[in-house]
Scaffold this motif. Structure first.
Motif, PDB file in Angstrom:
ATOM      1  N   ALA A 166      94.172  84.425 104.006  1.00 34.06           N
ATOM      2  CA  ALA A 166      94.708  85.348 103.011  1.00 34.06           C
ATOM      3  C   ALA A 166      94.567  84.813 101.593  1.00 34.06           C
ATOM      4  CB  ALA A 166      96.179  85.632 103.315  1.00 34.06           C
ATOM      5  N   THR A 174      91.178  85.824 100.346  1.00 30.13           N
ATOM      6  CA  THR A 174      91.145  87.284 100.185  1.00 30.13           C
ATOM      7  C   THR A 174      91.902  87.701  98.935  1.00 30.13           C
ATOM      8  OG1 THR A 174      90.989  87.610 102.572  1.00 30.13           O
ATOM      9  CG2 THR A 174      91.731  89.486 101.255  1.00 30.13           C
ATOM     10  N   ASN A 175      93.076  87.150  98.730  1.00 28.46           N
ATOM     11  CA  ASN A 175      93.862  87.488  97.542  1.00 28.46           C
ATOM     12  C   ASN A 175      93.147  87.071  96.263  1.00 28.46           C
ATOM     13  OD1 ASN A 175      95.866  88.438  99.246  1.00 28.46           O
ATOM     14  ND2 ASN A 175      97.119  86.575  99.118  1.00 28.46           N
ATOM     15  N   VAL A 184      89.885  86.789  95.737  1.00 27.61           N
ATOM     16  CA  VAL A 184      88.766  87.693  95.481  1.00 27.61           C
ATOM     17  C   VAL A 184      89.271  89.048  94.994  1.00 27.61           C
ATOM     18  CG1 VAL A 184      86.888  88.957  96.581  1.00 27.61           C
ATOM     19  CG2 VAL A 184      87.199  86.514  97.065  1.00 27.61           C
ATOM     20  N   ASN A 185      90.366  89.514  95.544  1.00 30.98           N
ATOM     21  CA  ASN A 185      90.881  90.849  95.191  1.00 30.98           C
ATOM     22  C   ASN A 185      91.377  90.933  93.755  1.00 30.98           C
ATOM     23  OD1 ASN A 185      90.296  91.850  97.724  1.00 30.98           O
ATOM     24  ND2 ASN A 185      92.378  91.608  98.516  1.00 30.98           N
ATOM     25  N   ALA A 229      82.676  91.957  96.255  1.00 33.82           N
ATOM     26  CA  ALA A 229      83.773  91.140  96.780  1.00 33.82           C
ATOM     27  C   ALA A 229      83.366  90.362  98.021  1.00 33.82           C
ATOM     28  CB  ALA A 229      84.980  92.023  97.083  1.00 33.82           C
ATOM     29  N   SER A 230      82.591  90.977  98.879  1.00 29.96           N
ATOM     30  CA  SER A 230      82.185  90.292 100.115  1.00 29.96           C
ATOM     31  C   SER A 230      81.239  89.137  99.808  1.00 29.96           C
ATOM     32  CB  SER A 230      81.540  91.283 101.086  1.00 29.96           C
ATOM     33  OG  SER A 230      80.360  91.845 100.529  1.00 29.96           O
ATOM     34  N   LYS A 243      83.243  86.253  98.280  1.00 28.60           N
ATOM     35  CA  LYS A 243      83.983  85.535  99.315  1.00 28.60           C
ATOM     36  C   LYS A 243      83.055  84.599 100.092  1.00 28.60           C
ATOM     37  CE  LYS A 243      87.402  86.408 102.938  1.00 28.60           C
ATOM     38  NZ  LYS A 243      88.155  87.478 103.659  1.00 28.60           N
ATOM     39  N   GLN A 265      83.298  80.476 100.293  1.00 35.90           N
ATOM     40  CA  GLN A 265      83.401  79.819 101.604  1.00 35.90           C
ATOM     41  C   GLN A 265      82.295  78.783 101.795  1.00 35.90           C
ATOM     42  OE1 GLN A 265      83.346  83.447 103.952  1.00 35.90           O
ATOM     43  NE2 GLN A 265      85.498  83.164 104.556  1.00 35.90           N
ATOM     44  N   SER A 303      93.292  81.294  91.850  1.00 34.03           N
ATOM     45  CA  SER A 303      94.150  81.672  92.979  1.00 34.03           C
ATOM     46  C   SER A 303      95.551  82.069  92.533  1.00 34.03           C
ATOM     47  CB  SER A 303      94.252  80.519  93.975  1.00 34.03           C
ATOM     48  OG  SER A 303      95.062  79.473  93.462  1.00 34.03           O
TER      49      SER A 303
END
Length: 634
Positions: free
Chosen positions: A25, A28-29, A31-32, A242-243, A246, A250, A294
């Motif tokens: 998470a 994900t947060n 990137v969002n 966004a993908s 991410k 990673q 973050s």
């Protein structure tokens, strides 16, 4: 073409430091909320720039105005090819670095003034940079499948220069995109396209770049973290999918963890202090950016190994702009204060902040304008950095077990003797054959030196590296055993390294025998160095056991000061009148002096035009022997 890179071994187990902090998470947060973060970052940087001092702003405007008069020369293919034809890399790199610096000066000037005066020249520079066939150095293009020469247009590669340029362009895209669009939206459209095609796309699809360390038997050095940090900056500032963002983060965490894993827990940088700026220094920037983006969900405060990596630069400081310079490190430098402040911020360490603030006093104006990212790094903390206390504390005695790097300071009122040792192996990154060597300073003056590295050429990173005189152990403060020097490679290493300290003394012991090939016929050569701080004296024992006697043993002493012989020893007189005596036991040795005229401009800048080697020849022909000498400052 033989590609020579000596790199750090990867810890096979892996600690997955970044991956642990960037999983699930949290990522994900992050990137969002990227769009909100970009706007915050843009406003934060612009506000910080306007808060700079009048002195800094006036200096920036003078530099930008000079850059505004620049005429843009062509980058010639024949100059790029010089690395292939005659081994010279500096003529092309000088041209390209001038272009990069001019663009940075213009961009920084525009960010300070904000009147559009520098925009036309900025566009000229940006367009030329985007039209370059490659951002990769001619010395680094050798890894492309077609080999050394001109860049292959079908084989995109990312090297140090490409990453550095890309990060600067990404910041220009964010901070001046609106102004550039007023002239032509094609500029930012092209900017984004080249950043995708030259950096982000190949980063995502390629796993075979050696510095990524993603394949079996890959190894890693400063390239890993330096390029990964710049790729992170590009992705966070430019990538809109966004993908993809991410996936980039990673992959980047997985790759950069290989760099972290390659370090011992003590955080020592085997590439030396000047390369720390591009190794541990870049890691600090990555950590700061990840914590920032973050929104506080990521913190590295409990990762003590990372703090140790940051603290290495302070522990390698000698005096003012002088640093330990084993391997290819530079003896004279002023580390970029913002990179040190980063660790002070990450770990709330006031001593590191004081050290960073102290470094700002060594340059005036203190800000670097060579790259946009370095400028912004400093601008963001300018007032805090400038106004912080500057009375940092460096340890009197310190030891990095992973490198066998010990430091000793006498802190004596008569003169501060400083001694540093190295006792690792001859296969470290940017290696010189120097296992067991040491350097000696009195106050700020180098007395016994490590010569360091000259101007980089094709020979520097080739199978011929150790034909260069300053890479050889005979030009370090080391013994020559049976006429044989040390050999390069990780299998040639120190043994029995030990460091013991108490309130007033420090003792370092190292067996250097395994750093020599079998032809040296030596079973053991134990060097013991003991500093008595109160007496301002160092005692050195050279105790050895030979398998056979072939030639007389000798010990080299390298200095920029001409040694003067006295009975049973010699002394070196400093410009301030102080003397350092090196005295041997009576009638155990003889002396001969060798002069070395320096022609390399990089070495001349540090040491001047002449170096001296005092060859101390041991008289004894016994297989087992001990020679003792004292180093006394007065």
């Amino acid at each position: 073409m033989f590609l020579f890179f000596v790199m750090l071994q990867i810890n096979a187990l892996g600690q997955h430091t970044l991956e642990r902090h960037l999983s699930g998470a949290v990522l994900t947060n992050t990137v969002n909320r990227i769009d909100d973060w970009r706007l915050e970052k843009k406003n934060e940087w612009k506000k910080a720039i306007q808060a700079l001092s009048i002195l800094e702003k006036s200096h920036i405007m003078k530099v930008a105005e000079d850059a505004n008069l620049f005429t843009w020369p062509s980058l010639l293919a024949t100059k790029y090819l010089e690395y292939k034809t005659d081994g010279n890399r500096t003529r092309y790199e000088d041209d390209i670095n001038t272009r990069r610096s001019i663009v940075s000066h213009l961009v920084i000037g525009e960010l300070v003034e904000g009147k559009g005066r520098f925009i036309p020249q900025i566009i000229n520079g940006l367009w030329l940079m985007m039209e370059e066939s490659t951002w990769v150095s001619p010395a680094h293009i050798v890894v492309q499948k077609s080999g050394i020469g001109l860049p292959d247009p079908l084989d995109d590669y990312i090297d140090l220069g490409a990453g550095r340029v890309a990060a600067d362009l990404a910041m220009v895209y964010l901070l001046l995109g609106d102004e550039l669009n007023q002239i032509s939206p094609m500029i930012t459209k092209k900017l984004k396209d080249v950043l995708q095609s030259r950096i982000l796309n190949p980063y995502l699809v390629r796993d075979d770049f050696w510095w990524m360390a993603l394949q079996s038997n890959n190894m890693v050095n400063n390239w890993n973290i330096w390029i990964n940090t710049n790729v992170l900056k590009v992705a966070l500032l430019v990538e809109e999918d966004a993908s993809r963002l991410k996936m980039i983060i990673q992959k980047l965490a997985h790759s950069a963890d290989k760099f972290i894993d390659s370090y011992a827990e003590d955080g020592a940088c085997e590439e030396g202090p000047s390369y720390w700026l591009h190794a541990g220094g870049e890691l600090g920037q990555m950590l700061l950016w990840l914590e920032d983006v973050s929104d506080g969900e990521v913190t590295f405060k409990e990762e003590h190994k990372l703090f140790n990596i940051g603290n290495y630069i302070l522990n390698s400081h000698i005096y003012r702009n002088r640093y330990i310079n084993f391997a290819d490190a530079e003896a004279i430098q002023v580390p970029y204060p913002a990179k040190i402040w980063a660790y002070g911020t990450l770990y709330n360490d006031d001593n590191l902040k004081a050290y960073a603030s102290y470094l700002t006093t060594l340059k005036s104006p203190s800000m670097s304008l060579g790259t946009v990212q370095d400028f912004l790094m400093h601008a963001s903390i300018y007032n805090e950095l400038s106004n912080h206390r500057k009375d940092f504390i460096a340890p009197q005695f310190h030891f990095y077990e992973s490198l066998g790097q010990a430091t000793m300071r006498s802190l004596n009122k008569k003169g501060n003797l400083f001694l540093a040792t190295i006792g690792s192996n001859n296969g470290v990154s940017h290696n010189h054959n120097d296992v067991g060597s040491y350097m000696l300073y009195l106050d700020s003056t180098p007395v016994l030196i490590d010569v360091g590295v000259g101007t980089y050429t094709k020979e520097t990173f080739s199978r011929n590296r150790y034909t260069l005189w300053n890479m050889q152990s005979q030009w370090h403060n080391l013994p020559i055993i049976n006429g044989i020097q040390q050999k390069d490679g990780r299998s040639y290493h120190a043994e029995d390294v030990e460091y013991i300290t108490n309130n007033e003394t420090a003792q370092y012991r190292v067996n250097v025998a395994k750093a020599y090939p079998k032809e040296a016929a030596v079973q053991s050569w134990m060097r013991t160095i003991k500093m008595h701080a109160g007496n301002n004296e160092i005692r050195v024992e050279e105790q050895y056991q030979l398998e056979e006697f072939k030639k007389p043993q000798s010990i080299s002493f390298i200095s920029k000061i001409k040694p003067q012989l006295v009975k049973d020893g010699f002394f070196l007189q400093l410009d301030n009148g102080k003397k350092v005596f090196i005295n041997f036991e009576r009638e155990t040795v003889t002396f001969s002096l060798e002069n070395k005229e320096i022609e390399d401009p990089r070495l001349i800048k540090v040491w001047g035009g002449m170096l001296y080697k005092m060859n101390v020849l041991i008289k004894s022909m016994e297989l087992r022997n001990q020679v003792i000498y004292k180093i006394i400052a007065n």
